[in-house]
Design a protein around this motif. Structure first.
Motif, PDB file in Angstrom:
ATOM      1  N   ASN A 196       0.910  -1.345   0.045  1.00 31.21           N
ATOM      2  CA  ASN A 196      -0.068   0.117   0.000  1.00 31.21           C
ATOM      3  C   ASN A 196       0.855   1.299   0.005  1.00 31.21           C
ATOM      4  O   ASN A 196       0.373   2.442   0.187  1.00 31.21           O
ATOM      5  N   LYS A 197       2.035   1.178  -0.045  1.00 31.08           N
ATOM      6  CA  LYS A 197       3.206   2.074  -0.175  1.00 31.08           C
ATOM      7  C   LYS A 197       2.842   3.169   1.082  1.00 31.08           C
ATOM      8  O   LYS A 197       2.840   4.165   0.773  1.00 31.08           O
ATOM      9  N   ASP A 198       2.753   2.705   2.154  1.00 26.58           N
ATOM     10  CA  ASP A 198       2.444   3.587   3.418  1.00 26.58           C
ATOM     11  C   ASP A 198       3.801   3.678   4.091  1.00 26.58           C
ATOM     12  O   ASP A 198       4.706   3.121   3.823  1.00 26.58           O
ATOM     13  N   HIS A 199       3.803   4.685   4.949  1.00 25.53           N
ATOM     14  CA  HIS A 199       5.198   5.035   5.715  1.00 25.53           C
ATOM     15  C   HIS A 199       5.480   3.803   6.773  1.00 25.53           C
ATOM     16  O   HIS A 199       4.355   3.505   7.484  1.00 25.53           O
ATOM     17  N   MET A 200       6.587   3.289   6.782  1.00 25.63           N
ATOM     18  CA  MET A 200       6.948   2.080   7.529  1.00 25.63           C
ATOM     19  C   MET A 200       7.800   2.783   8.951  1.00 25.63           C
ATOM     20  O   MET A 200       8.982   3.543   8.570  1.00 25.63           O
ATOM     21  N   VAL A 201       7.426   2.485  10.131  1.00 23.03           N
ATOM     22  CA  VAL A 201       8.055   3.061  11.239  1.00 23.03           C
ATOM     23  C   VAL A 201       9.275   2.243  11.413  1.00 23.03           C
ATOM     24  O   VAL A 201       9.274   0.929  11.582  1.00 23.03           O
ATOM     25  N   ASP A 202      10.276   2.926  11.709  1.00 20.41           N
ATOM     26  CA  ASP A 202      11.553   2.464  12.019  1.00 20.41           C
ATOM     27  C   ASP A 202      11.660   1.744  13.548  1.00 20.41           C
ATOM     28  O   ASP A 202      10.940   2.254  14.319  1.00 20.41           O
ATOM     29  N   GLN A 203      12.499   0.708  13.874  1.00 17.60           N
ATOM     30  CA  GLN A 203      12.450   0.063  14.874  1.00 17.60           C
ATOM     31  C   GLN A 203      11.478  -0.459  15.576  1.00 17.60           C
ATOM     32  O   GLN A 203      10.948  -0.207  16.639  1.00 17.60           O
ATOM     33  N   PRO A 204      10.602  -1.197  14.945  1.00 16.34           N
ATOM     34  CA  PRO A 204       9.445  -1.869  15.505  1.00 16.34           C
ATOM     35  C   PRO A 204       9.897  -2.813  16.386  1.00 16.34           C
ATOM     36  O   PRO A 204      10.948  -3.310  16.555  1.00 16.34           O
ATOM     37  N   PRO A 205       8.925  -3.310  17.304  1.00 15.57           N
ATOM     38  CA  PRO A 205       9.311  -4.589  18.278  1.00 15.57           C
ATOM     39  C   PRO A 205       9.714  -5.663  17.491  1.00 15.57           C
ATOM     40  O   PRO A 205       9.167  -5.801  16.320  1.00 15.57           O
ATOM     41  N   ASN A 206      10.516  -6.497  18.184  1.00 15.03           N
ATOM     42  CA  ASN A 206      10.798  -7.743  17.563  1.00 15.03           C
ATOM     43  C   ASN A 206      10.264  -8.988  17.778  1.00 15.03           C
ATOM     44  O   ASN A 206      10.530 -10.188  17.572  1.00 15.03           O
ATOM     45  N   ASN A 208       3.013  17.932   3.615  1.00 18.76           N
ATOM     46  CA  ASN A 208       1.892  17.512   2.837  1.00 18.76           C
ATOM     47  C   ASN A 208       1.248  16.357   3.690  1.00 18.76           C
ATOM     48  O   ASN A 208       1.515  15.484   3.926  1.00 18.76           O
ATOM     49  N   ALA A 209       0.032  16.882   4.218  1.00 14.65           N
ATOM     50  CA  ALA A 209      -0.684  15.787   5.217  1.00 14.65           C
ATOM     51  C   ALA A 209      -1.255  14.840   4.614  1.00 14.65           C
ATOM     52  O   ALA A 209      -1.998  14.001   5.293  1.00 14.65           O
ATOM     53  N   MET A 210      -1.328  14.869   3.441  1.00 12.06           N
ATOM     54  CA  MET A 210      -2.162  13.846   2.530  1.00 12.06           C
ATOM     55  C   MET A 210      -1.191  12.682   1.875  1.00 12.06           C
ATOM     56  O   MET A 210      -1.816  11.854   1.256  1.00 12.06           O
ATOM     57  N   ASP A 211       0.073  12.633   2.275  1.00 11.62           N
ATOM     58  CA  ASP A 211       0.847  11.975   1.515  1.00 11.62           C
ATOM     59  C   ASP A 211       1.630  11.026   2.418  1.00 11.62           C
ATOM     60  O   ASP A 211       2.673  11.448   3.361  1.00 11.62           O
ATOM     61  N   SER A 212       1.729   9.708   2.572  1.00  9.19           N
ATOM     62  CA  SER A 212       2.121   8.546   3.400  1.00  9.19           C
ATOM     63  C   SER A 212       3.722   8.900   3.297  1.00  9.19           C
ATOM     64  O   SER A 212       4.375   8.570   4.243  1.00  9.19           O
TER      65      SER A 212
END
Length: 498
Positions: A112-122, A156-160
């Motif tokens: 979905n080409k969304d923003h992926m958050v860095d350092q998620p839980p393992n 840009n509040a509408m662009d992931s």
């Protein structure tokens, strides 16, 4: 809200939505909706500051002063050695995530080409909750940690793709953390888990610390305990009341001002899910009953009734107007229920998170619905399932407004479905113990939530252990957190634009 005020509030630029996905929802058909089973926010994006106490309970403004990327913010600097004071990443720059190494991997884990958050839980992510006042969200996980992240929408509040985020701090339980919630000001974070404890984290004082020695951390304290794991936690700002639900078959009410337990309420079964909005508390139990409380009289339930769902309850949420709730189960079905009996003709259930099995139109893979969450502004809701997909539903119109592309396991192209009689992806012989095949190709959606103004949808994927250790692939089933910029047409059933 009138249509004109909604349009002014949203301030949508239809030409800037770079993340409207290839499946961008011209699907307004009834889709999986089945038959009836029973005949106020700001118009601007605000920045936030942990150094300022926020008392607004309407989530419609946040104090200015959050200096993104600065090492001299009121939030203090993060002392965790793994996190710098400046932005360590932007969208699609998660070098710590093995799925970002090539385009093929990206297409599997971020279609979905969304923003992926860095350092998620393992380890498995159990819950994600946005702060009601600040640009922050919390995640609880089976890795024993409760973690906080900052996010920023950029220009840009509408662009992931323009979103930014970073890990800020975490605290640790003794065992897996199953639930979390914020107080109404966003300054305190509560959590509960498999160590049977209820914990309180004073974020305003301690956002920059990440202590591994909780006994010496005065800003992360144990409020109390249950006799079994704490599965659900909710906060009522009107009464300064914390509510915890446990597998010990009790609800506990805690007075946050005194730090004392007020009382326990015995339940007929284990707590599996819950939701609170205003004074309405709804609790889903292991016996498939749903118990409803009015927190003005917290020890006396309003109703106790069995749902129309035939299998284990997994999640629920209360309508924004507090007139009912949506509850979902492992059978790939969601039920809409109104509290007012005079509205029972509007109650119904529908099939969801089910997919045709190959070329056989008579067979389906049926996936558990793990999470449901309402958009406060429009009354529509998102659901996430074991099929790696999120859907957004209009309960009033009984239609699906949007479906996200399914998120797959990294090596899903080489996986084959294997014989197993366990839960997770049933064949069309639903519930049968013979001949079932578990579809293990997709990353379960384990948590969803809308942020304070409903413009960002956060969601998490991870293996949720529902299929047991034999289906766990640590290398390829990597937990991820995503942020999606919500277009108005995705959540507003009355949207008339392009």
């Amino acid at each position: 809200l009138s249509n004109s005020s909604i349009m002014s509030w949203w301030n949508t630029n239809n030409n800037t939505s770079a993340n409207n996905n290839a499946n961008n929802n011209n699907n307004n058909s009834l889709g999986g909706w089945g038959s009836n089973a029973n005949p106020n926010t700001s118009n601007t994006w605000g920045s936030s500051s942990f150094g300022t106490t926020t008392t607004n309970n309407n989530n419609n403004n946040a104090s200015s002063g959050w200096s993104w990327g600065s090492s001299n913010t009121n939030a203090n600097t993060n002392t965790n050695n793994n996190t710098s004071n400046t932005w360590s990443m932007t969208a699609n720059n998660n070098n710590n995530n093995p799925g970002n190494r090539n385009t093929l991997s990206q297409n599997l884990i971020n279609p979905n080409k969304d923003h992926m958050v860095d350092q998620p839980p393992n380890d498995a992510i159990s819950m994600l909750r946005f702060n009601p006042s600040l640009d922050v969200f919390a995640v609880s996980s089976w890795n024993n940690c409760i973690s906080c992240y900052q996010y920023d929408t950029g220009m840009n509040a509408m662009d992931s793709q323009q979103l930014k985020s970073r890990f800020v701090a975490s605290q640790k339980h003794d065992r897996g953390v199953l639930c979390c919630c914020w107080d109404h000001t966003g300054s305190r974070l509560f959590s509960g888990g498999c160590d049977n404890t209820v914990r309180i984290w004073n974020i305003q004082n301690n956002m920059s610390s990440s202590s591994s020695n909780n006994s010496n951390n005065k800003d992360f304290m144990t409020l109390g305990t249950h006799n079994a794991p704490v599965k659900e936690i909710q906060f009522c700002g009107e009464h300064n009341l914390l509510v915890t639900g446990s597998w010990d078959r009790t609800l506990a009410y805690w007075d946050i001002r005194s730090g004392q337990k007020i009382t326990n309420v015995a339940l007929p079964a284990k707590v599996f899910c819950s939701a609170l909005r205003g004074n309405v508390l709804v609790v889903g139990l292991s016996n498939k009953f749903v118990e409803t409380f009015d927190l003005r009289k917290p020890q006396q339930y309003m109703s106790l009734e069995k749902t129309v769902l035939k299998h284990q309850l997994r999640c629920l949420d209360v309508f924004p107007d507090q007139r009912g709730y949506a509850v979902a189960s492992v059978e790939g079905r969601t039920a809409i229920r109104h509290l007012d009996k005079s509205l029972s003709d509007k109650d119904f259930s529908f099939k969801c998170h089910r997919h045709q099995k190959g070329n056989d139109k008579q067979a389906q893979d049926v996936f558990a619905v793990n999470c449901v969450r309402f958009n406060q502004q429009f009354g529509t809701f998102a659901s996430g399932g074991d099929d790696g997909q999120i859907n957004i539903w209009d309960k009033a119109g009984r239609s699906r407004l949007k479906h996200f592309e399914q998120i797959k396991v990294l090596n899903s192209d080489s996986l084959s479905q294997t014989q197993n009689s366990g839960l997770g992806g049933w064949s069309s012989s639903f519930g049968s113990s013979s001949g079932n095949k578990v579809n293990n190709l997709f990353m379960p959606i384990t948590a969803v939530d809308f942020n304070k103004n409903g413009r960002i949808l956060g969601y998490a994927t991870s293996y949720n252990w529902s299929k047991g250790i034999s289906y766990y692939d640590q290398k390829n089933q990597v937990p991820q957190i995503y942020l999606h910029c919500v277009a108005q047409k995705e959540v507003d059933p009355n949207f008339k634009g392009n």
